[in-house]
Design an enzyme around this catalytic site. Structure first.
Site, PDB file in Angstrom:
ATOM      1  CB  CYS A 110       5.168   1.507   8.628  1.00 11.98           C
ATOM      2  SG  CYS A 110       4.283   0.235   7.744  1.00 11.98           S
ATOM      3  CG  HIS A 244       7.945   3.314   5.900  1.00 12.47           C
ATOM      4  ND1 HIS A 244       8.465   2.044   5.962  1.00 12.47           N
ATOM      5  CD2 HIS A 244       6.616   3.167   5.601  1.00 12.47           C
ATOM      6  CE1 HIS A 244       7.499   1.165   5.725  1.00 12.47           C
ATOM      7  NE2 HIS A 244       6.371   1.824   5.499  1.00 12.47           N
ATOM      8  CG  ASN A 274       5.981  -1.258   3.341  1.00 13.72           C
ATOM      9  OD1 ASN A 274       6.541  -1.396   4.423  1.00 13.72           O
ATOM     10  ND2 ASN A 274       4.935  -0.472   3.167  1.00 13.72           N
TER      11      ASN A 274
HETATM   12  O1  UT7 Z   1       3.698   0.985   4.964  1.00 14.51           O
HETATM   13  C1  UT7 Z   1       2.347   1.268   5.192  1.00 14.51           C
HETATM   14  C2  UT7 Z   1       1.989   2.438   4.438  1.00 14.51           C
HETATM   15  N1  UT7 Z   1       1.558   2.069   3.109  1.00 14.51           N
HETATM   16  C3  UT7 Z   1       1.660   2.920   2.097  1.00 14.51           C
HETATM   17  O2  UT7 Z   1       2.199   3.982   2.273  1.00 14.51           O
HETATM   18  C4  UT7 Z   1       1.041   2.592   0.762  1.00 14.51           C
HETATM   19  C5  UT7 Z   1       0.489   3.839   0.125  1.00 14.51           C
HETATM   20  N2  UT7 Z   1      -0.225   3.579  -1.110  1.00 14.51           N
HETATM   21  C6  UT7 Z   1       0.418   3.222  -2.234  1.00 14.51           C
HETATM   22  O3  UT7 Z   1       1.624   3.068  -2.259  1.00 14.51           O
HETATM   23  C7  UT7 Z   1      -0.404   3.090  -3.494  1.00 14.51           C
HETATM   24  O4  UT7 Z   1      -1.693   3.595  -3.266  1.00 14.51           O
HETATM   25  C8  UT7 Z   1      -0.521   1.611  -4.001  1.00 14.51           C
HETATM   26  C9  UT7 Z   1       0.830   1.137  -4.488  1.00 14.51           C
HETATM   27  C10 UT7 Z   1      -0.997   0.710  -2.877  1.00 14.51           C
HETATM   28  C11 UT7 Z   1      -1.515   1.535  -5.147  1.00 14.51           C
HETATM   29  O5  UT7 Z   1      -1.099   2.437  -6.177  1.00 14.51           O
HETATM   30  P1  UT7 Z   1      -2.154   3.444  -6.811  1.00 14.51           P
HETATM   31  O6  UT7 Z   1      -1.443   4.192  -7.839  1.00 14.51           O
HETATM   32  O7  UT7 Z   1      -2.783   4.220  -5.702  1.00 14.51           O
HETATM   33  O8  UT7 Z   1      -3.159   2.470  -7.498  1.00 14.51           O
HETATM   34  P2  UT7 Z   1      -4.748   2.391  -7.336  1.00 14.51           P
HETATM   35  O9  UT7 Z   1      -5.105   1.700  -6.063  1.00 14.51           O
HETATM   36  O10 UT7 Z   1      -5.345   3.737  -7.614  1.00 14.51           O
HETATM   37  O11 UT7 Z   1      -5.117   1.463  -8.550  1.00 14.51           O
HETATM   38  C12 UT7 Z   1      -4.899   1.881  -9.912  1.00 14.51           C
HETATM   39  C13 UT7 Z   1      -5.204   0.717 -10.817  1.00 14.51           C
HETATM   40  C14 UT7 Z   1      -6.534   0.047 -10.503  1.00 14.51           C
HETATM   41  O12 UT7 Z   1      -7.100  -0.382 -11.725  1.00 14.51           O
HETATM   42  P3  UT7 Z   1      -8.279   0.477 -12.437  1.00 14.51           P
HETATM   43  O13 UT7 Z   1      -9.381   0.553 -11.432  1.00 14.51           O
HETATM   44  O14 UT7 Z   1      -7.663   1.818 -12.718  1.00 14.51           O
HETATM   45  O15 UT7 Z   1      -8.588  -0.326 -13.643  1.00 14.51           O
HETATM   46  C15 UT7 Z   1      -6.143  -1.155  -9.698  1.00 14.51           C
HETATM   47  O16 UT7 Z   1      -7.089  -2.192  -9.780  1.00 14.51           O
HETATM   48  O17 UT7 Z   1      -4.206  -0.292 -10.650  1.00 14.51           O
HETATM   49  C16 UT7 Z   1      -4.842  -1.538 -10.353  1.00 14.51           C
HETATM   50  N3  UT7 Z   1      -3.949  -2.289  -9.480  1.00 14.51           N
HETATM   51  C17 UT7 Z   1      -3.021  -3.119  -9.964  1.00 14.51           C
HETATM   52  N4  UT7 Z   1      -2.690  -3.475 -11.215  1.00 14.51           N
HETATM   53  C18 UT7 Z   1      -1.676  -4.344 -11.364  1.00 14.51           C
HETATM   54  C19 UT7 Z   1      -3.890  -2.273  -8.144  1.00 14.51           C
HETATM   55  N5  UT7 Z   1      -2.917  -3.094  -7.712  1.00 14.51           N
HETATM   56  C20 UT7 Z   1      -2.368  -3.640  -8.826  1.00 14.51           C
HETATM   57  C21 UT7 Z   1      -1.315  -4.551  -9.042  1.00 14.51           C
HETATM   58  N6  UT7 Z   1      -0.997  -4.883 -10.305  1.00 14.51           N
HETATM   59  N7  UT7 Z   1      -0.614  -5.090  -8.029  1.00 14.51           N
END
Ligand code: UT7
Length: 320
Positions: A110, A244, A274
């Site tokens: 990225c 980004h 993204n």
């Molecule tokens: O370009 C490359 C660089 N990439 C990035 O910069 C990405 C950086 N990371 C992020 O943007 C975020 O970490 C994500 C968007 C990928 C994830 O968001 P988060 O707030 O960190 O969510 P999480 O992984 O902590 O998950 C929270 C909850 C989980 O459920 P439980 O365990 O709390 O019950 C996940 O299973 O959200 C759940 N979850 C979803 N729910 C609905 C994860 N993905 C999804 C989804 N839809 N797509």
């Protein structure tokens, strides 16, 4: 001697995929994606190749920059998802445009567009070039596991381009890498060598979202602080930060750490998701075509991603 930007362009696939439509494929919701990431829809290739998108973006940038393909001295494509390992996307593009200059790809995930700009700046500094085409182009939809809701709701396809000419407008830059494959990885096809016996790997994008998030916020705030200082400027001098587009929460968190008002951080993630190395040049082109980049304005670009890598730069906007 560095460069100034003569023209910008972008190209995205025709097919838009909304959050509601994605919810049919994976267990997710429009509400979750909007709140946690800030995306409403993204563009996904149906028949277009990554090179097609790059070519569309390049033609727009060349047109605006009043540059013909035969005037180009170099084509540099940032991509992590070229259609083929070889020919490079830049070579495919050179052929499609009818250019004759050297052409090659840069892979810094990225952060690739900023790495590519910095590479171009080196050719200008050595007075080896007068016109350079720099692209960020991706077809990430082919690298995503469409059953993995952690990644398939985020990544998308698109391309953005700039045509560079001689100038002194690239004021400062910083590139950073912290190598390791345990945070974001995109495995290659393992091949069929009878001698190679690797552990089987899932052949799609893997991302530890929370680790990436932490890295991203620190990288953005630290890199921007450094490049603004190195340009001899104060944060208040920056008219636009073009970050980004990975997550609105990353952008908002970085803006809180810097002394730059949140409304100076440009965003279009809602429409495109993204698009990795393409996200900054797509956004740059949209701002440019909307007349939001005034002559003499200072703009700061900041990216982070797989590698891990990050990069930032400050450019004085001046197309005349
Ligand atoms: O370009 C490359 C660089 N990439 C990035 O910069 C990405 C950086 N990371 C992020 O943007 C975020 O970490 C994500 C968007 C990928 C994830 O968001 P988060 O707030 O960190 O969510 P999480 O992984 O902590 O998950 C929270 C909850 C989980 O459920 P439980 O365990 O709390 O019950 C996940 O299973 O959200 C759940 N979850 C979803 N729910 C609905 C994860 N993905 C999804 C989804 N839809 N797509």
């Amino acid at each position: 001697m560095s460069f100034r930007i003569l023209g910008t362009g972008h190209c995205v696939p025709a097919r838009a995929v909304t959050n509601e439509e994605l919810s049919k494929y994976v267990d997710t919701s429009d509400e979750w994606i909007r709140q946690r990431v800030g995306i409403a829809e993204r563009r996904v290739c149906t028949t277009e190749t990554a090179a097609d998108l790059a070519c569309g973006a390049a033609r727009e940038a060349l047109d605006m920059g009043k540059t013909t393909p035969d005037e180009l001295d170099m084509i540099i494509c940032a991509t992590v998802s070229p259609d083929d390992a070889s020919p490079s996307m830049a070579c495919m593009l050179q052929n499609m445009l009818g250019a004759t200059c050297p052409a090659y790809d840069v892979n810094a995930a990225c952060s690739g567009f900023i790495y590519a700009l910095d590479t171009a700046a080196g050719f200008f500094a050595r007075q080896k070039v007068k016109k350079v085409l720099v692209i960020g182009g991706e077809r990430l939809s082919r690298l995503v596991d469409w059953t993995d809701r952690n990644t398939c709701v985020i990544f998308a396809d698109g391309a953005g381009a700039v045509v560079l000419g001689e100038g002194d407008n690239y004021l400062s830059s910083k590139l950073y890498a912290k190598g390791g494959n345990n945070v974001i990885s995109i495995p290659m096809h393992e091949g069929k060598s009878p001698f190679y016996r690797p552990e089987p790997r899932h052949p799609y994008i893997y991302m530890n979202g929370q680790e990436t998030f932490k890295f991203a916020v620190n990288a953005m705030s630290g890199d921007l602080t450094d490049v603004i200082r190195d340009a001899g400027l104060q944060p208040s001098d920056i008219s636009w930060v073009i970050p980004h587009q990975a997550n609105v929460r990353i952008i908002d968190a970085a803006s809180r750490k810097l002394d730059i008002p949140a409304d100076r951080f440009a965003k279009n993630i809602e429409k495109y998701g993204n698009t990795s190395s393409a996200s900054i040049p797509i956004l740059l082109d949209e701002l440019n075509r909307a007349g939001k980049l005034k002559d003499g304005a200072y703009i700061a670009l900041s990216a982070f991603g797989g590698g891990l890598t990050s990069g930032a730069c400050v450019i004085k906007w001046n197309t005349i």
